[in-house]
Design a protein around this motif. Sequence first.
Motif, PDB file in Angstrom:
ATOM      1  N   LEU A 182       6.886  -5.049  -2.817  1.00  0.00           N
ATOM      2  CA  LEU A 182       7.451  -5.344  -1.496  1.00  0.00           C
ATOM      3  C   LEU A 182       6.378  -5.581  -0.447  1.00  0.00           C
ATOM      4  CD1 LEU A 182      10.510  -2.911  -1.257  1.00  0.00           C
ATOM      5  CD2 LEU A 182      10.538  -5.403  -1.449  1.00  0.00           C
ATOM      6  N   LYS A 183       5.288  -4.835  -0.518  1.00  0.00           N
ATOM      7  CA  LYS A 183       4.213  -5.022   0.465  1.00  0.00           C
ATOM      8  C   LYS A 183       3.605  -6.415   0.346  1.00  0.00           C
ATOM      9  CE  LYS A 183       2.863  -0.158   0.948  1.00  0.00           C
ATOM     10  NZ  LYS A 183       3.842   0.481   0.086  1.00  0.00           N
ATOM     11  N   PHE A 184       3.494  -6.895  -0.885  1.00  0.00           N
ATOM     12  CA  PHE A 184       2.980  -8.252  -1.103  1.00  0.00           C
ATOM     13  C   PHE A 184       3.988  -9.295  -0.613  1.00  0.00           C
ATOM     14  CE2 PHE A 184       2.620 -12.123  -3.584  1.00  0.00           C
ATOM     15  CZ  PHE A 184       1.265 -12.402  -3.527  1.00  0.00           C
ATOM     16  N   LYS A 185       5.265  -9.099  -0.942  1.00  0.00           N
ATOM     17  CA  LYS A 185       6.297 -10.060  -0.560  1.00  0.00           C
ATOM     18  C   LYS A 185       6.432 -10.194   0.955  1.00  0.00           C
ATOM     19  CE  LYS A 185       9.349  -9.816  -4.599  1.00  0.00           C
ATOM     20  NZ  LYS A 185      10.719  -9.471  -5.071  1.00  0.00           N
ATOM     21  N   ARG A 186       6.271  -9.070   1.649  1.00  0.00           N
ATOM     22  CA  ARG A 186       6.427  -9.091   3.115  1.00  0.00           C
ATOM     23  C   ARG A 186       5.245  -9.747   3.810  1.00  0.00           C
ATOM     24  NH1 ARG A 186       8.393  -2.824   3.135  1.00  0.00           N
ATOM     25  NH2 ARG A 186      10.599  -3.197   2.600  1.00  0.00           N
ATOM     26  N   ARG A 187       4.165  -9.874   3.075  1.00  0.00           N
ATOM     27  CA  ARG A 187       2.963 -10.495   3.649  1.00  0.00           C
ATOM     28  C   ARG A 187       3.036 -11.995   3.395  1.00  0.00           C
ATOM     29  NH1 ARG A 187      -1.458  -7.333   5.937  1.00  0.00           N
ATOM     30  NH2 ARG A 187      -2.881  -8.913   6.696  1.00  0.00           N
ATOM     31  N   LYS A 188       3.495 -12.742   4.349  1.00  0.00           N
ATOM     32  CA  LYS A 188       3.770 -14.160   4.157  1.00  0.00           C
ATOM     33  C   LYS A 188       2.504 -14.991   3.888  1.00  0.00           C
ATOM     34  CE  LYS A 188       8.026 -14.130   6.856  1.00  0.00           C
ATOM     35  NZ  LYS A 188       8.761 -14.664   8.036  1.00  0.00           N
ATOM     36  N   ASP A 243       1.322  -0.091  -5.531  1.00  0.00           N
ATOM     37  CA  ASP A 243       1.929   0.038  -4.213  1.00  0.00           C
ATOM     38  C   ASP A 243       1.030   0.842  -3.276  1.00  0.00           C
ATOM     39  OD1 ASP A 243       4.510  -0.369  -2.617  1.00  0.00           O
ATOM     40  OD2 ASP A 243       4.204   1.801  -2.446  1.00  0.00           O
ATOM     41  N   ASP A 244       0.507   1.958  -3.775  1.00  0.00           N
ATOM     42  CA  ASP A 244      -0.378   2.793  -2.959  1.00  0.00           C
ATOM     43  C   ASP A 244      -1.652   2.047  -2.574  1.00  0.00           C
ATOM     44  OD1 ASP A 244       1.455   4.819  -3.160  1.00  0.00           O
ATOM     45  OD2 ASP A 244       0.359   5.937  -4.702  1.00  0.00           O
ATOM     46  N   LEU A 245      -2.246   1.364  -3.533  1.00  0.00           N
ATOM     47  CA  LEU A 245      -3.503   0.653  -3.268  1.00  0.00           C
ATOM     48  C   LEU A 245      -3.299  -0.514  -2.302  1.00  0.00           C
ATOM     49  CD1 LEU A 245      -4.983   0.626  -6.891  1.00  0.00           C
ATOM     50  CD2 LEU A 245      -5.913   1.865  -4.929  1.00  0.00           C
ATOM     51  N   LEU A 246      -2.189  -1.243  -2.487  1.00  0.00           N
ATOM     52  CA  LEU A 246      -1.903  -2.364  -1.585  1.00  0.00           C
ATOM     53  C   LEU A 246      -1.672  -1.877  -0.157  1.00  0.00           C
ATOM     54  CD1 LEU A 246       0.420  -4.653  -3.735  1.00  0.00           C
ATOM     55  CD2 LEU A 246      -1.832  -5.248  -2.840  1.00  0.00           C
ATOM     56  N   GLY A 247      -0.970  -0.749  -0.033  1.00  0.00           N
ATOM     57  CA  GLY A 247      -0.746  -0.185   1.297  1.00  0.00           C
ATOM     58  C   GLY A 247      -2.050   0.182   1.967  1.00  0.00           C
ATOM     59  N   PHE A 294      -1.783   8.586 -19.626  1.00  0.00           N
ATOM     60  CA  PHE A 294      -0.966   7.485 -20.132  1.00  0.00           C
ATOM     61  C   PHE A 294      -0.174   6.928 -18.963  1.00  0.00           C
ATOM     62  CE2 PHE A 294       2.930   5.651 -21.850  1.00  0.00           C
ATOM     63  CZ  PHE A 294       2.392   4.759 -22.780  1.00  0.00           C
ATOM     64  N   ILE A 295      -0.339   5.645 -18.679  1.00  0.00           N
ATOM     65  CA  ILE A 295       0.265   5.032 -17.500  1.00  0.00           C
ATOM     66  C   ILE A 295       1.393   4.109 -17.918  1.00  0.00           C
ATOM     67  CG2 ILE A 295      -0.159   3.567 -15.481  1.00  0.00           C
ATOM     68  CD1 ILE A 295      -3.029   4.587 -15.483  1.00  0.00           C
ATOM     69  N   THR A 296       2.607   4.469 -17.558  1.00  0.00           N
ATOM     70  CA  THR A 296       3.769   3.644 -17.844  1.00  0.00           C
ATOM     71  C   THR A 296       3.805   2.462 -16.874  1.00  0.00           C
ATOM     72  OG1 THR A 296       5.186   4.861 -16.313  1.00  0.00           O
ATOM     73  CG2 THR A 296       5.054   5.681 -18.577  1.00  0.00           C
ATOM     74  N   TYR A 297       4.710   1.522 -17.147  1.00  0.00           N
ATOM     75  CA  TYR A 297       4.817   0.357 -16.277  1.00  0.00           C
ATOM     76  C   TYR A 297       5.236   0.764 -14.868  1.00  0.00           C
ATOM     77  CZ  TYR A 297       6.339  -4.093 -14.360  1.00  0.00           C
ATOM     78  OH  TYR A 297       6.502  -5.183 -13.549  1.00  0.00           O
ATOM     79  N   ASN A 298       6.209   1.689 -14.759  1.00  0.00           N
ATOM     80  CA  ASN A 298       6.661   2.135 -13.442  1.00  0.00           C
ATOM     81  C   ASN A 298       5.550   2.833 -12.672  1.00  0.00           C
ATOM     82  OD1 ASN A 298       9.218   1.110 -13.738  1.00  0.00           O
ATOM     83  ND2 ASN A 298      10.092   3.017 -14.507  1.00  0.00           N
ATOM     84  N   GLU A 299       4.735   3.587 -13.389  1.00  0.00           N
ATOM     85  CA  GLU A 299       3.614   4.251 -12.725  1.00  0.00           C
ATOM     86  C   GLU A 299       2.571   3.233 -12.279  1.00  0.00           C
ATOM     87  OE1 GLU A 299       0.270   7.717 -13.502  1.00  0.00           O
ATOM     88  OE2 GLU A 299       1.943   7.501 -14.901  1.00  0.00           O
ATOM     89  N   LEU A 300       2.397   2.180 -13.063  1.00  0.00           N
ATOM     90  CA  LEU A 300       1.480   1.108 -12.666  1.00  0.00           C
ATOM     91  C   LEU A 300       1.955   0.475 -11.359  1.00  0.00           C
ATOM     92  CD1 LEU A 300      -1.042  -0.558 -13.599  1.00  0.00           C
ATOM     93  CD2 LEU A 300       0.574  -2.174 -14.599  1.00  0.00           C
ATOM     94  N   LEU A 301       3.263   0.244 -11.247  1.00  0.00           N
ATOM     95  CA  LEU A 301       3.838  -0.288 -10.004  1.00  0.00           C
ATOM     96  C   LEU A 301       3.554   0.645  -8.832  1.00  0.00           C
ATOM     97  CD1 LEU A 301       7.380  -1.518 -11.152  1.00  0.00           C
ATOM     98  CD2 LEU A 301       5.343  -2.900 -10.793  1.00  0.00           C
ATOM     99  N   MET A 302       3.732   1.936  -9.070  1.00  0.00           N
ATOM    100  CA  MET A 302       3.497   2.926  -8.023  1.00  0.00           C
ATOM    101  C   MET A 302       2.050   2.912  -7.556  1.00  0.00           C
ATOM    102  SD  MET A 302       3.549   7.052  -8.381  1.00  0.00           S
ATOM    103  CE  MET A 302       1.938   6.957  -9.200  1.00  0.00           C
ATOM    104  N   ARG A 303       1.129   2.853  -8.527  1.00  0.00           N
ATOM    105  CA  ARG A 303      -0.296   2.864  -8.173  1.00  0.00           C
ATOM    106  C   ARG A 303      -0.679   1.597  -7.418  1.00  0.00           C
ATOM    107  NH1 ARG A 303      -3.936   6.321 -12.056  1.00  0.00           N
ATOM    108  NH2 ARG A 303      -2.438   7.806 -12.893  1.00  0.00           N
ATOM    109  N   SER A 333      -9.572   1.690  -5.550  1.00  0.00           N
ATOM    110  CA  SER A 333      -9.168   2.166  -6.872  1.00  0.00           C
ATOM    111  C   SER A 333      -9.092   3.677  -6.892  1.00  0.00           C
ATOM    112  CB  SER A 333     -10.190   1.678  -7.913  1.00  0.00           C
ATOM    113  OG  SER A 333      -9.775   1.988  -9.216  1.00  0.00           O
ATOM    114  N   GLU A 334      -8.539   4.208  -7.976  1.00  0.00           N
ATOM    115  CA  GLU A 334      -8.714   5.614  -8.324  1.00  0.00           C
ATOM    116  C   GLU A 334      -9.893   5.667  -9.281  1.00  0.00           C
ATOM    117  OE1 GLU A 334      -7.062   8.356  -7.362  1.00  0.00           O
ATOM    118  OE2 GLU A 334      -5.809   7.177  -5.987  1.00  0.00           O
ATOM    119  N   PHE A 335     -10.790   6.636  -9.095  1.00  0.00           N
ATOM    120  CA  PHE A 335     -12.011   6.677  -9.891  1.00  0.00           C
ATOM    121  C   PHE A 335     -11.971   7.833 -10.895  1.00  0.00           C
ATOM    122  CE2 PHE A 335     -13.067   4.716  -5.800  1.00  0.00           C
ATOM    123  CZ  PHE A 335     -13.516   3.477  -6.254  1.00  0.00           C
ATOM    124  N   ARG A 336     -12.523   7.573 -12.059  1.00  0.00           N
ATOM    125  CA  ARG A 336     -12.528   8.568 -13.132  1.00  0.00           C
ATOM    126  C   ARG A 336     -13.928   8.726 -13.709  1.00  0.00           C
ATOM    127  NH1 ARG A 336      -8.620   9.467 -10.941  1.00  0.00           N
ATOM    128  NH2 ARG A 336      -6.447   9.526 -11.687  1.00  0.00           N
TER     129      ARG A 336
END
Length: 416
Positions: free
Chosen positions: A105-111, A66-70, A55-64, A190-193
């Motif tokens: 933040l990673k997206f915002k910093r990428r002009k 963030d990791d993928l964008l990085g 079960f993926i909460t909104y905050n966890e979605l943000l975290m995931r 992605s994360e694969f399942r």
Amino acid sequence: MSYTFEYDKKYFSKIEHLLPRLKYSIFPSKIIKWLKNFEYNEIDHILTLMLTFEFITYNELLMRFDDLLGSLMKNIPTNEGIIFIPYGKIGKSSTLITYPLTHNLKFKRRKNAIVEFDYEKIKVGKYKHVVFIDDFVGSGQSFCKEFSKDDTKKWIYNNNFKSITLLAPITMFEAKKYLESRFPKLTIKSEFRSKILCENDSPLKLLGNIQQIKDIILKYEKSFRYLPHGYSNSESFVSFSYGSPNNTLPIIWVDNDNWKSLFPRFEESKISEAREIKKEFAFFIGIYKKLGLNILENDGTDYTYKTRNSKSQNFKYSNKEHHSLIALLFLRKNHKMEDILICQLLGLTSQELEEIYKKAIKQKFFSKSRDLTIEGFNLIDSIVKNIRKENFRSETKERMLLKNILNLPKQFKGKT
């Protein structure tokens, strides 16, 4: 189809241990109602299955994200622009994730990174990379349909992008294989399942009998609009805080006359569920205590009040039907609070408050003009008197002070 599953001591700890896995997103009572879909001898297998549920909460979605964008951006030079495209129809899950993406933040910093729905209007110029985004890729068919359009293929290949990426927090392995075979130049971040009921790769093989669980799910297939293993037999086992993909096993999200959902998919079910949650007494416990209106232990109590004709009437309190009504009476009588503040304090919408007023007017606690009646005044007085009698040991500043008093027993082991 509802079996008589009883919540006994045997399942108390099992359901309690399941709550962290579900991120405390639902009450134990909701799990119990869902388990009543199954026969008693199937419950252990279903609870074992739930130990693999994501079960993926909104905050966890943000975290995931963030990791993928990085991971994505570290391989793309900062002087090369990126176009992010939420593919599919407006309103689908792929478009919902634009908010977490654009607030990252990673997206915002990428002009030189942009999000665009109508990518054909983009003046590509400095943009050398294109990234299709979604929250979940179950079968890969939606992406394939979008990517295979003549206009899309023409736009992609005419602009000679350095990289073409599909980015999603979760992608099923079957979808990965399908898309990579169709589009060799596509990179999937992605994360694969694996399929949850796959004999070789499922985490279930460490926990329980996969075949028995399969048989249980197949047994109830007539209750499901889709195949019992989810859309396109995806066998995914994941839900988000805003809904469940149809690729997930339908035992989780189907909600109809024959089946009660755990995490519903459709808006009607989610709206109905939200209303039910707000009818639960637990929703009001904190505010009740703060107002000194603690009637937790008085469920089912008869309160006697006088009518305008001085006749005695009884009001039997039920924690599922009357808690908001009592709160409304109390706030209007003791605090003379306006409706807009009542809504804010109790977390109600105007429509929900309107429904409470209708019940109160029907029981003659309010007049049609929403003035508190004699019956309303007297009912609250009756409840308050009752509570005062019940709370003779309530915590007060004086009672909580340590007292220098030594109490000695008059007898010990039968001796004076």
